[in-house]
Design a protein around this motif. Structure first.
Motif, PDB file in Angstrom:
ATOM      1  N   ASP A  13     103.953 108.234  24.278  1.00 22.11           N
ATOM      2  CA  ASP A  13     103.341 107.473  25.352  1.00 22.11           C
ATOM      3  C   ASP A  13     103.005 108.418  26.502  1.00 22.11           C
ATOM      4  OD1 ASP A  13     102.451 105.472  27.003  1.00 22.11           O
ATOM      5  OD2 ASP A  13     104.294 104.307  26.933  1.00 22.11           O
ATOM      6  N   THR A  14     101.881 108.184  27.144  1.00 18.50           N
ATOM      7  CA  THR A  14     101.482 109.056  28.253  1.00 18.50           C
ATOM      8  C   THR A  14     102.130 108.665  29.568  1.00 18.50           C
ATOM      9  OG1 THR A  14      99.546 107.699  28.691  1.00 18.50           O
ATOM     10  CG2 THR A  14      99.254 109.594  27.230  1.00 18.50           C
ATOM     11  N   ARG A  15     102.938 107.594  29.580  1.00 21.00           N
ATOM     12  CA  ARG A  15     103.605 107.197  30.816  1.00 21.00           C
ATOM     13  C   ARG A  15     104.634 108.226  31.273  1.00 21.00           C
ATOM     14  NH1 ARG A  15     105.178 101.045  29.785  1.00 21.00           N
ATOM     15  NH2 ARG A  15     105.292 101.829  27.667  1.00 21.00           N
ATOM     16  N   PHE A  17     104.047 111.050  32.153  1.00 21.48           N
ATOM     17  CA  PHE A  17     103.445 111.828  33.227  1.00 21.48           C
ATOM     18  C   PHE A  17     103.233 111.020  34.505  1.00 21.48           C
ATOM     19  CE2 PHE A  17     101.986 113.796  29.245  1.00 21.48           C
ATOM     20  CZ  PHE A  17     102.615 115.015  29.396  1.00 21.48           C
ATOM     21  N   GLN A  18     103.643 109.780  34.513  1.00 17.93           N
ATOM     22  CA  GLN A  18     103.524 108.965  35.718  1.00 17.93           C
ATOM     23  C   GLN A  18     104.709 109.233  36.643  1.00 17.93           C
ATOM     24  OE1 GLN A  18     103.229 104.944  34.359  1.00 17.93           O
ATOM     25  NE2 GLN A  18     101.062 105.137  33.841  1.00 17.93           N
ATOM     26  N   ASN A  19     104.502 109.010  37.930  1.00 14.27           N
ATOM     27  CA  ASN A  19     105.537 109.290  38.930  1.00 14.27           C
ATOM     28  C   ASN A  19     106.781 108.440  38.737  1.00 14.27           C
ATOM     29  OD1 ASN A  19     104.079 111.265  40.193  1.00 14.27           O
ATOM     30  ND2 ASN A  19     103.175 109.872  41.671  1.00 14.27           N
ATOM     31  N   ASN A  20     106.626 107.211  38.292  1.00 13.29           N
ATOM     32  CA  ASN A  20     107.783 106.318  38.203  1.00 13.29           C
ATOM     33  C   ASN A  20     108.526 106.443  36.874  1.00 13.29           C
ATOM     34  OD1 ASN A  20     105.867 105.138  36.616  1.00 13.29           O
ATOM     35  ND2 ASN A  20     106.155 103.068  37.409  1.00 13.29           N
ATOM     36  N   PHE A  21     108.178 107.412  36.027  1.00 11.73           N
ATOM     37  CA  PHE A  21     108.851 107.573  34.741  1.00 11.73           C
ATOM     38  C   PHE A  21     110.346 107.830  34.913  1.00 11.73           C
ATOM     39  CE2 PHE A  21     110.384 110.416  31.353  1.00 11.73           C
ATOM     40  CZ  PHE A  21     110.202 109.592  30.253  1.00 11.73           C
TER      41      PHE A  21
END
Length: 105
Positions: A13-15, A17-21
């Motif tokens: 999943d590319t999440r 790389f999100q800030n809230n990971f």
């Protein structure tokens, strides 16, 4: 020639790389740290990594006690440093005065 050993981390999943990971679950940070360790040093040191920080207070404190401890910590630490610094300054000044008198004679 023998091919060098290569390692890869596959994430579905590319999440990531999100800030809230890192905020989603506590173990996400551990996962990223372990992935970086495996990719940089291999799996030799992976067992050394801590499992995360767990807060274990000595005793349950009231809000008033917690505020008092915080205030003492914020006020007493700088005062202690100023006191020690003042004592060192006073001592050096006294030694310098004594040396000046000794060598002036």
């Amino acid at each position: 020639k023998e091919a060098p050993d290569t390692q890869m981390v596959v994430v579905g999943d590319t999440r990531i790389f999100q800030n809230n990971f890192l905020e989603m679950f506590e173990t996400n940070g551990v996962f990223l740290e372990n992935a970086a360790d495996v990719l940089s040093t291999g799996d030799k040191l992976i067992s050394v990594r801590s499992k995360g920080f767990v807060e274990q207070p000595i005793a349950i404190l009231t809000d008033a006690t917690r505020l008092f401890i915080k205030a003492v910590d914020l006020l007493l630490s700088p005062l202690l440093l100023l006191g020690v610094g003042g004592m060192i300054f006073w001592h050096r000044r006294r030694v310098a005065t004594r040396l000046r008198k000794q060598f002036a004679s």
